[in-house]
Design a protein around this motif. Structure first.
Motif, PDB file in Angstrom:
ATOM      1  N   ASN A 229       0.846  -1.182   0.000  1.00 22.71           N
ATOM      2  CA  ASN A 229       0.000   0.000   0.000  1.00 22.71           C
ATOM      3  C   ASN A 229       0.885   1.236   0.000  1.00 22.71           C
ATOM      4  OD1 ASN A 229      -1.880   2.000   0.351  1.00 22.71           O
ATOM      5  ND2 ASN A 229      -2.695   1.200   2.277  1.00 22.71           N
ATOM      6  N   TRP A 230       0.904   1.958  -1.115  1.00 19.49           N
ATOM      7  CA  TRP A 230       1.741   3.141  -1.240  1.00 19.49           C
ATOM      8  C   TRP A 230       1.173   4.317  -0.468  1.00 19.49           C
ATOM      9  CZ3 TRP A 230       6.513   3.149  -3.229  1.00 19.49           C
ATOM     10  CH2 TRP A 230       6.882   2.061  -4.004  1.00 19.49           C
ATOM     11  N   GLU A 231      -0.081   4.261  -0.109  1.00 19.56           N
ATOM     12  CA  GLU A 231      -0.675   5.347   0.647  1.00 19.56           C
ATOM     13  C   GLU A 231      -0.199   5.285   2.097  1.00 19.56           C
ATOM     14  OE1 GLU A 231      -4.853   6.077   0.197  1.00 19.56           O
ATOM     15  OE2 GLU A 231      -4.887   4.921  -1.645  1.00 19.56           O
ATOM     16  N   MET A 232      -0.346   6.378   2.779  1.00 18.36           N
ATOM     17  CA  MET A 232       0.061   6.453   4.176  1.00 18.36           C
ATOM     18  C   MET A 232      -1.115   6.193   5.115  1.00 18.36           C
ATOM     19  SD  MET A 232       3.217   6.946   3.856  1.00 18.36           S
ATOM     20  CE  MET A 232       3.742   7.307   5.509  1.00 18.36           C
ATOM     21  N   ARG A 233      -2.244   5.764   4.543  1.00 19.49           N
ATOM     22  CA  ARG A 233      -3.433   5.490   5.339  1.00 19.49           C
ATOM     23  C   ARG A 233      -4.315   4.494   4.596  1.00 19.49           C
ATOM     24  NH1 ARG A 233      -5.580  11.359   3.935  1.00 19.49           N
ATOM     25  NH2 ARG A 233      -6.279  10.903   1.849  1.00 19.49           N
ATOM     26  N   SER A 234      -5.264   3.930   5.330  1.00 15.33           N
ATOM     27  CA  SER A 234      -6.239   3.045   4.710  1.00 15.33           C
ATOM     28  C   SER A 234      -7.617   3.388   5.264  1.00 15.33           C
ATOM     29  CB  SER A 234      -5.893   1.584   4.983  1.00 15.33           C
ATOM     30  OG  SER A 234      -5.856   1.349   6.368  1.00 15.33           O
ATOM     31  N   SER A 235      -8.630   3.228   4.422  1.00 19.54           N
ATOM     32  CA  SER A 235      -9.997   3.571   4.813  1.00 19.54           C
ATOM     33  C   SER A 235     -10.933   2.411   4.510  1.00 19.54           C
ATOM     34  CB  SER A 235     -10.490   4.800   4.035  1.00 19.54           C
ATOM     35  OG  SER A 235      -9.708   5.911   4.309  1.00 19.54           O
ATOM     36  N   GLU A 236     -11.899   2.207   5.397  1.00 18.70           N
ATOM     37  CA  GLU A 236     -12.955   1.229   5.156  1.00 18.70           C
ATOM     38  C   GLU A 236     -14.149   1.555   6.046  1.00 18.70           C
ATOM     39  OE1 GLU A 236     -12.331  -2.756   7.471  1.00 18.70           O
ATOM     40  OE2 GLU A 236     -10.404  -2.169   6.642  1.00 18.70           O
ATOM     41  N   PHE A 237     -15.330   1.122   5.598  1.00 22.56           N
ATOM     42  CA  PHE A 237     -16.525   1.325   6.399  1.00 22.56           C
ATOM     43  C   PHE A 237     -16.562   0.272   7.503  1.00 22.56           C
ATOM     44  CE2 PHE A 237     -17.936   3.730   2.722  1.00 22.56           C
ATOM     45  CZ  PHE A 237     -18.553   4.818   3.343  1.00 22.56           C
ATOM     46  N   VAL A 238     -16.846   0.733   8.721  1.00 25.73           N
ATOM     47  CA  VAL A 238     -16.942  -0.151   9.876  1.00 25.73           C
ATOM     48  C   VAL A 238     -18.260   0.144  10.584  1.00 25.73           C
ATOM     49  CG1 VAL A 238     -15.917  -0.817  12.081  1.00 25.73           C
ATOM     50  CG2 VAL A 238     -14.434  -0.214  10.164  1.00 25.73           C
ATOM     51  N   ASN A 239     -19.023  -0.912  10.885  1.00 27.62           N
ATOM     52  CA  ASN A 239     -20.263  -0.776  11.633  1.00 27.62           C
ATOM     53  C   ASN A 239     -19.960  -1.106  13.094  1.00 27.62           C
ATOM     54  OD1 ASN A 239     -22.966  -0.402  12.225  1.00 27.62           O
ATOM     55  ND2 ASN A 239     -23.467  -2.546  11.821  1.00 27.62           N
ATOM     56  N   PHE A 240     -19.924  -0.070  13.938  1.00 29.37           N
ATOM     57  CA  PHE A 240     -19.685  -0.258  15.367  1.00 29.37           C
ATOM     58  C   PHE A 240     -21.005  -0.613  16.020  1.00 29.37           C
ATOM     59  CE2 PHE A 240     -16.176   2.519  14.124  1.00 29.37           C
ATOM     60  CZ  PHE A 240     -15.110   1.844  14.693  1.00 29.37           C
ATOM     61  N   LYS A 241     -21.050  -1.773  16.669  1.00 30.06           N
ATOM     62  CA  LYS A 241     -22.278  -2.294  17.278  1.00 30.06           C
ATOM     63  C   LYS A 241     -22.029  -2.489  18.774  1.00 30.06           C
ATOM     64  CE  LYS A 241     -25.455  -6.164  16.929  1.00 30.06           C
ATOM     65  NZ  LYS A 241     -25.792  -7.390  16.225  1.00 30.06           N
ATOM     66  N   HIS A 242     -22.831  -1.826  19.597  1.00 27.98           N
ATOM     67  CA  HIS A 242     -22.673  -1.903  21.047  1.00 27.98           C
ATOM     68  C   HIS A 242     -23.513  -3.049  21.612  1.00 27.98           C
ATOM     69  CE1 HIS A 242     -21.269   2.131  20.106  1.00 27.98           C
ATOM     70  NE2 HIS A 242     -20.548   2.028  21.212  1.00 27.98           N
ATOM     71  N   VAL A 243     -22.874  -3.866  22.458  1.00 24.67           N
ATOM     72  CA  VAL A 243     -23.549  -4.989  23.100  1.00 24.67           C
ATOM     73  C   VAL A 243     -23.209  -4.998  24.582  1.00 24.67           C
ATOM     74  CG1 VAL A 243     -23.562  -6.412  21.003  1.00 24.67           C
ATOM     75  CG2 VAL A 243     -21.682  -6.635  22.630  1.00 24.67           C
ATOM     76  N   SER A 244     -24.022  -5.717  25.345  1.00 24.29           N
ATOM     77  CA  SER A 244     -23.803  -5.833  26.785  1.00 24.29           C
ATOM     78  C   SER A 244     -22.886  -7.016  27.083  1.00 24.29           C
ATOM     79  CB  SER A 244     -25.145  -6.033  27.500  1.00 24.29           C
ATOM     80  OG  SER A 244     -24.933  -6.336  28.862  1.00 24.29           O
ATOM     81  N   ASN A 245     -21.891  -6.773  27.918  1.00 23.93           N
ATOM     82  CA  ASN A 245     -21.029  -7.870  28.387  1.00 23.93           C
ATOM     83  C   ASN A 245     -21.712  -8.645  29.513  1.00 23.93           C
ATOM     84  OD1 ASN A 245     -18.946  -7.269  26.639  1.00 23.93           O
ATOM     85  ND2 ASN A 245     -17.792  -6.082  28.144  1.00 23.93           N
ATOM     86  N   ILE A 246     -22.757  -8.062  30.116  1.00 23.86           N
ATOM     87  CA  ILE A 246     -23.428  -8.680  31.264  1.00 23.86           C
ATOM     88  C   ILE A 246     -24.710  -9.386  30.837  1.00 23.86           C
ATOM     89  CG2 ILE A 246     -24.507  -8.203  33.500  1.00 23.86           C
ATOM     90  CD1 ILE A 246     -22.501  -5.842  33.749  1.00 23.86           C
ATOM     91  N   SER A 247     -25.554  -8.706  30.073  1.00 22.46           N
ATOM     92  CA  SER A 247     -26.838  -9.270  29.636  1.00 22.46           C
ATOM     93  C   SER A 247     -26.599 -10.175  28.429  1.00 22.46           C
ATOM     94  CB  SER A 247     -27.811  -8.152  29.262  1.00 22.46           C
ATOM     95  OG  SER A 247     -28.040  -7.325  30.378  1.00 22.46           O
TER      96      SER A 247
END
Length: 168
Positions: A58-76
């Motif tokens: 990758n000649w670029e100094m960065r990379s981009s992609e779509f990410v779906n951040f999904k919040h979940v419970s560690n307890i429930s």
């Protein structure tokens, strides 16, 4: 009457900046040397015959992609499956550099949708080691730290919250 000296001064500055047919800031675009011959050493790039560039580099100094951040419970977690933490939540994403130092200011801020998810275009510099995602969930703060290699298209963020369904 006073405008004439100002117009003359501005015109002379503009004309002074316009040299001959030379476009270089130093006044010598033709690489002439003292005897009038032209030097081509500066215009010939050096050859690196021993340099091997891996396939897919990758000649670029960065990379981009779509990410779906999904919040979940560690307890429930009925039947071992974490429940989604629904609701609109404010998130901040911080960079972690190669020295494991987390930045003091977020490079990305967003709100989740009513399902507790945020689909974002995530752009990471190649020099970063990872990210820290900080989420404000009502009265608590949820912090997840991820190495750059761990980040997937759907990124589950575990939070220590008890959902209302567990209280019934």
């Amino acid at each position: 009457m006073k405008k004439t000296p100002l117009v003359f001064f501005m015109t002379s500055i503009l004309l002074a900046g316009c040299g001959g047919d030379d476009s270089s800031p130093g006044g010598n675009a033709s690489n002439s040397v003292a005897n009038g011959s032209t030097s081509s050493a500066a215009s010939t790039p050096a050859l690196f015959s021993d340099t091997i560039i891996p396939a897919g580099f990758n000649w670029e100094m960065r990379s981009s992609e779509f990410v779906n951040f999904k919040h979940v419970s560690n307890i429930s977690q009925p039947a071992g499956v974490p429940l989604s933490v629904s609701g609109k939540h404010y998130i901040e994403i911080y960079s972690i550099d190669e020295n494991n130092t987390t930045s003091t200011t977020p490079f990305l801020k967003a709100m989740t949708n009513k399902q507790g998810e945020a689909k974002l275009l995530l752009t990471l510099l190649n020099s970063w080691k990872g990210i820290t995602v900080k989420t404000q969930l009502d009265d608590s703060v949820c912090i997840n730290t991820l190495d750059k290699e761990q980040i997937t298209a759907t990124q589950v963020l575990g939070c220590k919250v008890i959902l209302d369904s567990d209280l019934l």
